[in-house]
Design a protein around this motif. Structure first.
Motif, PDB file in Angstrom:
ATOM      1  N   ARG A  87      42.832  43.617  35.576  1.00  0.00           N
ATOM      2  CA  ARG A  87      42.231  44.436  36.636  1.00  0.00           C
ATOM      3  C   ARG A  87      40.723  44.581  36.475  1.00  0.00           C
ATOM      4  O   ARG A  87      39.968  44.402  37.433  1.00  0.00           O
ATOM      5  CB  ARG A  87      42.872  45.824  36.647  1.00  0.00           C
ATOM      6  CG  ARG A  87      44.372  45.843  36.907  1.00  0.00           C
ATOM      7  CD  ARG A  87      44.685  45.388  38.318  1.00  0.00           C
ATOM      8  NE  ARG A  87      46.082  45.655  38.655  1.00  0.00           N
ATOM      9  CZ  ARG A  87      46.968  44.718  38.955  1.00  0.00           C
ATOM     10  NH1 ARG A  87      46.610  43.447  38.935  1.00  0.00           N
ATOM     11  NH2 ARG A  87      48.205  45.032  39.275  1.00  0.00           N
ATOM     12  N   GLN A 105      39.333  40.951  37.503  1.00  0.00           N
ATOM     13  CA  GLN A 105      39.392  41.398  38.904  1.00  0.00           C
ATOM     14  C   GLN A 105      40.549  40.738  39.655  1.00  0.00           C
ATOM     15  O   GLN A 105      40.431  40.384  40.824  1.00  0.00           O
ATOM     16  CB  GLN A 105      38.068  41.109  39.605  1.00  0.00           C
ATOM     17  CG  GLN A 105      36.879  41.872  39.047  1.00  0.00           C
ATOM     18  CD  GLN A 105      36.997  43.377  39.285  1.00  0.00           C
ATOM     19  OE1 GLN A 105      37.168  43.820  40.421  1.00  0.00           O
ATOM     20  NE2 GLN A 105      36.909  44.166  38.229  1.00  0.00           N
ATOM     21  N   GLN A 107      44.229  41.088  41.247  1.00  0.00           N
ATOM     22  CA  GLN A 107      45.028  42.177  41.791  1.00  0.00           C
ATOM     23  C   GLN A 107      46.490  41.793  42.024  1.00  0.00           C
ATOM     24  O   GLN A 107      47.164  42.392  42.856  1.00  0.00           O
ATOM     25  CB  GLN A 107      44.403  42.665  43.105  1.00  0.00           C
ATOM     26  CG  GLN A 107      42.978  43.178  42.963  1.00  0.00           C
ATOM     27  CD  GLN A 107      42.859  44.286  41.918  1.00  0.00           C
ATOM     28  OE1 GLN A 107      43.697  45.181  41.847  1.00  0.00           O
ATOM     29  NE2 GLN A 107      41.811  44.216  41.102  1.00  0.00           N
ATOM     30  N   GLY A 136      46.609  49.951  35.743  1.00  0.00           N
ATOM     31  CA  GLY A 136      46.680  49.110  36.928  1.00  0.00           C
ATOM     32  C   GLY A 136      48.068  48.678  37.345  1.00  0.00           C
ATOM     33  O   GLY A 136      48.217  47.828  38.231  1.00  0.00           O
TER      34      GLY A 136
END
Length: 202
Positions: free
Chosen positions: A67, A71, A73, A95
């Protein structure tokens, strides 16, 4: 749908993988945190099923690195024997999208996977878009400015990775591993596929 299952207990991993494959999912497996992180960074997955107690790197650290550093998702369902509120809060803060306490039933895991995927589809959709370039992952249709493009399967795999990671630079070794794993051909092969993809898009 392609899932990544990260679980260090072989019997549990095998049971989950067999069940999910029987339900029609494609499943890749990792037995430790570092191997799982490598697959998550280089592969293309719709969801990760992640055990918390892993050798090499624990699940919370792995999820946090996906996360915060990468980055990425991709939705994550955490599996753990820890059922305390604080343990769950730590997982969600790292996350996680859902949290399933062991022991659990395989049908419950399937229902949770379906629910998380449904929720993520409604939030993000199955279409990747950058400026006037779009890629619908359900129909495999790529368009630029509304004009359909012809892109081969390897090109589609490259395009999805590059669109997901944009505007970050994707290293050559990451793309090579994505396409061929440990059986990479000579270096000109990747260059040729990138050239063909650029020609198709531009």
């Amino acid at each position: 749908m392609r899932l990544l299952l990260i679980e260090d207990q072989p019997e549990i991993l095998r049971n989950i993988a067999d069940f999910l494959e029987m339900k029609g999912y494609l499943v890749d497996c990792a037995y430790d945190g570092l191997g799982g992180l490598h697959l998550a960074l280089t592969g293309i997955y719709d969801l990760i099923v992640l055990d918390l107690m892993l050798p090499g790197m624990d699940g919370v650290t792995l999820c946090r690195r996906l996360r915060e550093e990468a980055q990425i998702q991709i939705p994550v369902i955490m599996l753990t024997a820890r059922d305390g509120l604080e343990d769950k809060l730590v997982g969600f803060r790292a996350g996680a999208d859902d949290y399933l306490v062991k022991p659990f039933s395989l049908p419950e895991l399937q229902v949770r996977i379906e629910a998380v995927l449904r929720r993520c589809r409604s939030e993000f959709g199955r279409e990747l878009r950058l400026a006037d370039l779009s890629y619908d992952r359900d129909t495999l249709i790529v368009q630029r400015g509304g004009t359909p493009l012809k892109i081969n399967p390897i090109g589609l795999k490259l395009l999805e990775k590059l669109m997901r990671e944009s505007p970050r630079v994707v290293r050559r070794e990451v793309l090579t591993d994505l396409l061929w794993g440990e059986n990479a051909p000579d270096s000109d092969s990747l260059r040729s596929h990138i050239h063909l993809l650029r020609q198709a898009i531009d």
